[in-house]
Design a protein around this motif. Structure first.
Motif, PDB file in Angstrom:
ATOM      1  N   ARG A 104     -62.490  57.014  31.692  1.00 42.80           N
ATOM      2  CA  ARG A 104     -62.855  56.899  33.116  1.00 42.80           C
ATOM      3  C   ARG A 104     -61.736  56.246  33.922  1.00 42.80           C
ATOM      4  O   ARG A 104     -61.410  56.685  35.021  1.00 42.80           O
ATOM      5  CB  ARG A 104     -64.151  56.107  33.267  1.00 42.80           C
ATOM      6  CG  ARG A 104     -65.369  56.930  32.916  1.00 42.80           C
ATOM      7  CD  ARG A 104     -66.657  56.271  33.375  1.00 42.80           C
ATOM      8  NE  ARG A 104     -67.763  57.178  33.125  1.00 42.80           N
ATOM      9  CZ  ARG A 104     -68.797  56.909  32.348  1.00 42.80           C
ATOM     10  NH1 ARG A 104     -68.896  55.731  31.764  1.00 42.80           N
ATOM     11  NH2 ARG A 104     -69.751  57.795  32.181  1.00 42.80           N
ATOM     12  N   THR A 109     -63.722  62.649  34.485  1.00 45.76           N
ATOM     13  CA  THR A 109     -65.016  62.773  35.150  1.00 45.76           C
ATOM     14  C   THR A 109     -66.133  62.743  34.105  1.00 45.76           C
ATOM     15  O   THR A 109     -65.879  62.891  32.899  1.00 45.76           O
ATOM     16  CB  THR A 109     -65.102  64.100  35.914  1.00 45.76           C
ATOM     17  OG1 THR A 109     -65.058  65.178  34.954  1.00 45.76           O
ATOM     18  CG2 THR A 109     -63.971  64.239  36.923  1.00 45.76           C
ATOM     19  N   ASP A 110     -67.363  62.598  34.567  1.00 44.82           N
ATOM     20  CA  ASP A 110     -68.502  62.654  33.650  1.00 44.82           C
ATOM     21  C   ASP A 110     -68.559  64.009  32.952  1.00 44.82           C
ATOM     22  O   ASP A 110     -68.933  64.096  31.779  1.00 44.82           O
ATOM     23  CB  ASP A 110     -69.813  62.385  34.399  1.00 44.82           C
ATOM     24  CG  ASP A 110     -69.984  60.933  34.797  1.00 44.82           C
ATOM     25  OD1 ASP A 110     -69.271  60.063  34.251  1.00 44.82           O
ATOM     26  OD2 ASP A 110     -70.846  60.656  35.666  1.00 44.82           O
TER      27      ASP A 110
END
Length: 147
Positions: A104, A109-110
Motif C-alpha cells: 500500500r 491498490t486494493d
C-alpha cells in the motif's frame, strides 16, 4: 607484485580475524546490523533481539539489499505483492500484515493486493490438481507449447 601484496594482505586479515573469538566477531557484526536497523526504522524492533548474533548480519544484509533496495530489477510494489502472495500460501500472519502495508505504501491498490492473493490461491489450486491427478509433465509441456 600487486597480486602478491593482495594475497599477503588477505592472509593477514584472515589471521587477525581467526585470532578473535568467534563470539566477539558475531557480537560486533550483530551490533552493527542493529545500529543500521535503528537508523532505517527509527528503532530496533523487539524481535530483532531474539535473532542469534551469528545470523543477524546476514539476514539484515539480505533484507536491505533485496527487499529494501531500489536498485534491484523489481520495484518495491512488485516485490511486496510477490511476498504477500507467498506469505498467503505459507501462511505467515506477520508477513501478510507487513507486505500488505508495504504494498500500500508503494502505491498498490486494493484490487492489486486482491489480485496478487487470488493469483497465489489459483496457482496453489492448479498445483494441487496437477499433482493429485498425476498429470504427465512432458505431455503437459508439449500440449501447452513447451519443449
Amino acid at each position: 607484485m600487486p597480486a602478491l601484496k593482495c594475497l599477503f594482505l588477505s592472509l593477514s586479515i584472515s589471521a587477525v580475524a581467526a585470532a578473535l573469538p568467534a563470539s566477539l566477531r558475531a557480537e560486533d557484526a550483530a551490533q552493527t546490523a542493529r545500529d543500521e536497523i535503528a537508523a532505517a526504522f527509527g528503532a530496533v524492533p523487539t524481535f530483532i533481539n531474539q535473532v542469534p548474533d551469528a545470523a543477524l548480519p546476514g539476514l539484515w544484509t539480505e533484507l536491505k539489499m533485496l527487499e529494501m533496495s531500489d536498485e534491484t530489477a523489481l520495484d518495491t510494489k512488485t516485490k511486496a505483492l510477490i511476498s504477500l502472495a507467498v506469505a498467503s500460501q505459507i501462511p505467515c500472519d506477520y508477513c501478510i500484515w507487513m507486505d500488505t502495508n508495504t504494498a500500500r505504501q508503494a502505491g498498490a491498490t486494493d484490487q492489486e493486493i486482491g489480485e496478487a492473493v487470488a493469483m497465489a490461491g489459483m496457482t496453489r489450486n492448479w498445483s494441487t490438481i496437477f499433482h493429485g491427478l498425476q498429470v504427465d509433465f512432458d505431455t503437459f509441456k508439449k500440449e501447452l507449447g513447451g519443449s
